[in-house]
Design a protein around this motif. Sequence first.
Motif, PDB file in Angstrom:
ATOM      1  N   THR A  32       0.843  -1.183   0.000  1.00 40.92           N
ATOM      2  CA  THR A  32       0.000   0.000   0.000  1.00 40.92           C
ATOM      3  C   THR A  32       0.884   1.240   0.000  1.00 40.92           C
ATOM      4  OG1 THR A  32      -1.732   1.187   1.213  1.00 40.92           O
ATOM      5  CG2 THR A  32      -0.123  -0.020   2.522  1.00 40.92           C
ATOM      6  N   MET A  33       0.392   2.318  -0.556  1.00 43.49           N
ATOM      7  CA  MET A  33       1.140   3.575  -0.553  1.00 43.49           C
ATOM      8  C   MET A  33       1.210   4.109   0.875  1.00 43.49           C
ATOM      9  SD  MET A  33       0.344   7.157  -2.564  1.00 43.49           S
ATOM     10  CE  MET A  33       0.599   6.463  -4.193  1.00 43.49           C
ATOM     11  N   PRO A  34       2.408   4.389   1.392  1.00 47.02           N
ATOM     12  CA  PRO A  34       2.520   4.928   2.755  1.00 47.02           C
ATOM     13  C   PRO A  34       1.754   6.248   2.897  1.00 47.02           C
ATOM     14  CG  PRO A  34       4.665   4.226   1.926  1.00 47.02           C
ATOM     15  CD  PRO A  34       3.727   4.189   0.763  1.00 47.02           C
ATOM     16  N   VAL A  35       1.151   6.449   4.054  1.00 45.42           N
ATOM     17  CA  VAL A  35       0.395   7.679   4.284  1.00 45.42           C
ATOM     18  C   VAL A  35       1.305   8.891   4.209  1.00 45.42           C
ATOM     19  CG1 VAL A  35      -1.415   6.573   5.635  1.00 45.42           C
ATOM     20  CG2 VAL A  35       0.641   7.392   6.786  1.00 45.42           C
ATOM     21  N   GLU A  36       2.597   8.708   4.506  1.00 46.54           N
ATOM     22  CA  GLU A  36       3.536   9.813   4.420  1.00 46.54           C
ATOM     23  C   GLU A  36       3.667  10.319   2.981  1.00 46.54           C
ATOM     24  OE1 GLU A  36       4.741   7.353   7.997  1.00 46.54           O
ATOM     25  OE2 GLU A  36       4.093   6.986   5.930  1.00 46.54           O
ATOM     26  N   ILE A  37       3.566   9.409   2.020  1.00 39.38           N
ATOM     27  CA  ILE A  37       3.604   9.811   0.613  1.00 39.38           C
ATOM     28  C   ILE A  37       2.362  10.617   0.269  1.00 39.38           C
ATOM     29  CG2 ILE A  37       3.602   8.994  -1.771  1.00 39.38           C
ATOM     30  CD1 ILE A  37       6.260   8.568  -0.470  1.00 39.38           C
ATOM     31  N   MET A  38       1.215  10.181   0.762  1.00 40.72           N
ATOM     32  CA  MET A  38      -0.042  10.868   0.476  1.00 40.72           C
ATOM     33  C   MET A  38      -0.055  12.289   1.038  1.00 40.72           C
ATOM     34  SD  MET A  38      -2.823   7.842   1.185  1.00 40.72           S
ATOM     35  CE  MET A  38      -2.741   6.262   0.322  1.00 40.72           C
ATOM     36  N   ARG A  39       0.739  12.551   2.069  1.00 41.76           N
ATOM     37  CA  ARG A  39       0.787  13.873   2.691  1.00 41.76           C
ATOM     38  C   ARG A  39       1.953  14.706   2.170  1.00 41.76           C
ATOM     39  NH1 ARG A  39       1.837  11.794   8.225  1.00 41.76           N
ATOM     40  NH2 ARG A  39       2.537  13.929   8.520  1.00 41.76           N
ATOM     41  N   SER A  40       2.601  14.250   1.116  1.00 38.89           N
ATOM     42  CA  SER A  40       3.821  14.888   0.623  1.00 38.89           C
ATOM     43  C   SER A  40       3.531  15.877  -0.495  1.00 38.89           C
ATOM     44  CB  SER A  40       4.791  13.811   0.107  1.00 38.89           C
ATOM     45  OG  SER A  40       5.277  12.998   1.153  1.00 38.89           O
ATOM     46  N   PRO A  41       4.531  16.686  -0.864  1.00 40.74           N
ATOM     47  CA  PRO A  41       4.389  17.611  -1.993  1.00 40.74           C
ATOM     48  C   PRO A  41       4.151  16.862  -3.306  1.00 40.74           C
ATOM     49  CG  PRO A  41       6.261  18.235  -0.628  1.00 40.74           C
ATOM     50  CD  PRO A  41       5.805  16.891  -0.143  1.00 40.74           C
ATOM     51  N   LYS A  42       3.690  17.590  -4.292  1.00 41.64           N
ATOM     52  CA  LYS A  42       3.361  17.014  -5.601  1.00 41.64           C
ATOM     53  C   LYS A  42       4.544  16.279  -6.210  1.00 41.64           C
ATOM     54  CE  LYS A  42       2.036  18.532 -10.266  1.00 41.64           C
ATOM     55  NZ  LYS A  42       1.641  19.707 -11.089  1.00 41.64           N
ATOM     56  N   SER A  43       5.738  16.860  -6.136  1.00 41.55           N
ATOM     57  CA  SER A  43       6.916  16.256  -6.758  1.00 41.55           C
ATOM     58  C   SER A  43       7.243  14.898  -6.148  1.00 41.55           C
ATOM     59  CB  SER A  43       8.121  17.186  -6.628  1.00 41.55           C
ATOM     60  OG  SER A  43       8.395  17.471  -5.258  1.00 41.55           O
ATOM     61  N   VAL A  44       6.999  14.750  -4.846  1.00 43.73           N
ATOM     62  CA  VAL A  44       7.275  13.480  -4.165  1.00 43.73           C
ATOM     63  C   VAL A  44       6.264  12.416  -4.591  1.00 43.73           C
ATOM     64  CG1 VAL A  44       7.383  12.340  -1.911  1.00 43.73           C
ATOM     65  CG2 VAL A  44       8.357  14.624  -2.201  1.00 43.73           C
ATOM     66  N   ILE A  45       4.992  12.801  -4.675  1.00 45.02           N
ATOM     67  CA  ILE A  45       3.959  11.855  -5.108  1.00 45.02           C
ATOM     68  C   ILE A  45       4.220  11.409  -6.543  1.00 45.02           C
ATOM     69  CG2 ILE A  45       1.491  11.517  -5.467  1.00 45.02           C
ATOM     70  CD1 ILE A  45       0.994  13.680  -3.339  1.00 45.02           C
ATOM     71  N   CYS A  46       4.602  12.352  -7.397  1.00 41.75           N
ATOM     72  CA  CYS A  46       4.920  12.010  -8.787  1.00 41.75           C
ATOM     73  C   CYS A  46       6.075  11.017  -8.860  1.00 41.75           C
ATOM     74  CB  CYS A  46       5.271  13.272  -9.573  1.00 41.75           C
ATOM     75  SG  CYS A  46       3.859  14.306 -10.015  1.00 41.75           S
ATOM     76  N   SER A  47       7.070  11.191  -7.995  1.00 37.66           N
ATOM     77  CA  SER A  47       8.220  10.279  -7.985  1.00 37.66           C
ATOM     78  C   SER A  47       7.799   8.877  -7.569  1.00 37.66           C
ATOM     79  CB  SER A  47       9.305  10.806  -7.040  1.00 37.66           C
ATOM     80  OG  SER A  47       9.851  12.014  -7.525  1.00 37.66           O
ATOM     81  N   TYR A  48       6.910   8.792  -6.591  1.00 36.07           N
ATOM     82  CA  TYR A  48       6.420   7.486  -6.146  1.00 36.07           C
ATOM     83  C   TYR A  48       5.672   6.789  -7.287  1.00 36.07           C
ATOM     84  CZ  TYR A  48       4.449   3.945  -3.027  1.00 36.07           C
ATOM     85  OH  TYR A  48       4.111   2.751  -2.433  1.00 36.07           O
ATOM     86  N   ILE A  49       4.794   7.521  -7.953  1.00 34.53           N
ATOM     87  CA  ILE A  49       4.032   6.941  -9.057  1.00 34.53           C
ATOM     88  C   ILE A  49       4.962   6.572 -10.208  1.00 34.53           C
ATOM     89  CG2 ILE A  49       2.241   7.407 -10.780  1.00 34.53           C
ATOM     90  CD1 ILE A  49       0.819   9.116  -8.723  1.00 34.53           C
ATOM     91  N   ARG A  50       6.009   7.364 -10.428  1.00 33.29           N
ATOM     92  CA  ARG A  50       6.995   7.031 -11.465  1.00 33.29           C
ATOM     93  C   ARG A  50       7.618   5.663 -11.158  1.00 33.29           C
ATOM     94  NH1 ARG A  50      10.542  10.813 -10.609  1.00 33.29           N
ATOM     95  NH2 ARG A  50       9.435  12.326 -11.883  1.00 33.29           N
ATOM     96  N   GLY A  51       7.927   5.430  -9.888  1.00 35.20           N
ATOM     97  CA  GLY A  51       8.463   4.125  -9.512  1.00 35.20           C
ATOM     98  C   GLY A  51       7.453   3.013  -9.723  1.00 35.20           C
ATOM     99  N   MET A  52       6.198   3.304  -9.461  1.00 33.89           N
ATOM    100  CA  MET A  52       5.140   2.299  -9.636  1.00 33.89           C
ATOM    101  C   MET A  52       4.918   1.918 -11.087  1.00 33.89           C
ATOM    102  SD  MET A  52       2.091   3.314  -6.956  1.00 33.89           S
ATOM    103  CE  MET A  52       1.081   1.949  -7.567  1.00 33.89           C
ATOM    104  N   THR A  53       5.318   2.777 -12.019  1.00 30.52           N
ATOM    105  CA  THR A  53       5.070   2.493 -13.431  1.00 30.52           C
ATOM    106  C   THR A  53       5.912   1.323 -13.948  1.00 30.52           C
ATOM    107  OG1 THR A  53       6.689   4.184 -14.115  1.00 30.52           O
ATOM    108  CG2 THR A  53       4.373   4.853 -13.989  1.00 30.52           C
ATOM    109  N   LEU A  54       6.801   0.778 -13.120  1.00 29.63           N
ATOM    110  CA  LEU A  54       7.485  -0.451 -13.524  1.00 29.63           C
ATOM    111  C   LEU A  54       6.462  -1.565 -13.723  1.00 29.63           C
ATOM    112  CD1 LEU A  54      10.691  -0.604 -11.286  1.00 29.63           C
ATOM    113  CD2 LEU A  54      10.424   0.309 -13.594  1.00 29.63           C
ATOM    114  N   ASP A  55       5.344  -1.467 -13.009  1.00 31.55           N
ATOM    115  CA  ASP A  55       4.271  -2.452 -13.136  1.00 31.55           C
ATOM    116  C   ASP A  55       3.127  -1.826 -13.936  1.00 31.55           C
ATOM    117  OD1 ASP A  55       2.775  -4.722 -12.875  1.00 31.55           O
ATOM    118  OD2 ASP A  55       2.102  -4.302 -10.839  1.00 31.55           O
ATOM    119  N   SER A  56       3.405  -1.515 -15.182  1.00 36.75           N
ATOM    120  CA  SER A  56       2.414  -0.833 -16.020  1.00 36.75           C
ATOM    121  C   SER A  56       2.605  -1.223 -17.474  1.00 36.75           C
ATOM    122  CB  SER A  56       2.529   0.694 -15.872  1.00 36.75           C
ATOM    123  OG  SER A  56       3.773   1.145 -16.389  1.00 36.75           O
ATOM    124  N   GLY A  57       1.686  -0.807 -18.301  1.00 34.78           N
ATOM    125  CA  GLY A  57       1.794  -1.036 -19.739  1.00 34.78           C
ATOM    126  C   GLY A  57       1.381   0.211 -20.491  1.00 34.78           C
TER     127      GLY A  57
END
Length: 221
Positions: free
Chosen positions: A155-180
């Motif tokens: 699950t996405m850590p709550v700390e990420i959800m409370r972070s600035p936009k750039s941090v959330i974007c970085s997390y989602i960028r990492g998640m795109t390894l599991d994407s098409g």
Amino acid sequence: NHPVVCSMLTKDDILRNKSSKQISRLPENADFRMLSDIKIGDIVEIPYGYNIFPTEYVKTCENDFNIDFIDEDFAEFLGMYHADGYIKTSSGGMTICLCNDDQEAIERYSELCLKLFGIKCKTYVYKNNSVVTYCTCYRLRSIKRYLSFGARNKTMPVEIMRSPKSVICSYIRGMTLDSGFDSSRQRLYMTCVDKSTYNFIEQFLLNIGIFACTRFGKYQS
């Protein structure tokens, strides 16, 4: 119970007349309506593209690597783990693995491990040609609160959800390894199992003005 902006038109009205003129009437035919008065088929206006986010990094829990805040690099590392990572523990130590054979992903994961933890990664190729890149250190246990065990528990850590936009974007960028990516339709597809992560990403994309088509079933995508 509070009022929300609700269109005077219904979903059936739109289906009966799909012209741009009918759709353009949506904003001018809206009014406030109590939640208790909303029925299936009503259209509720949801704000998007307002780009309002926290501006300060979230502090991390105590750890052995002097990582005081969750910044873009740490967020991307956590996102990569969310997508293709798993953990092994042995003799008091912990190994964080990335199961991905893309060379660019391997290099980025190795770069982040060295930058964040000062640990050089190793790569192992199994007989079935699957590639695992991993870093091992007993001190890695100090960040385990951010790393869920098991694919269905991630699950996405709550700390990420409370972070600035750039941090959330970085997390989602990492998640795109599991994407098409569907090049013919110019669409990016992502899948996640955790409902809170699924809902947050959908709302985050609306926040930055991106509409996402979502589907909820055995898996959320």
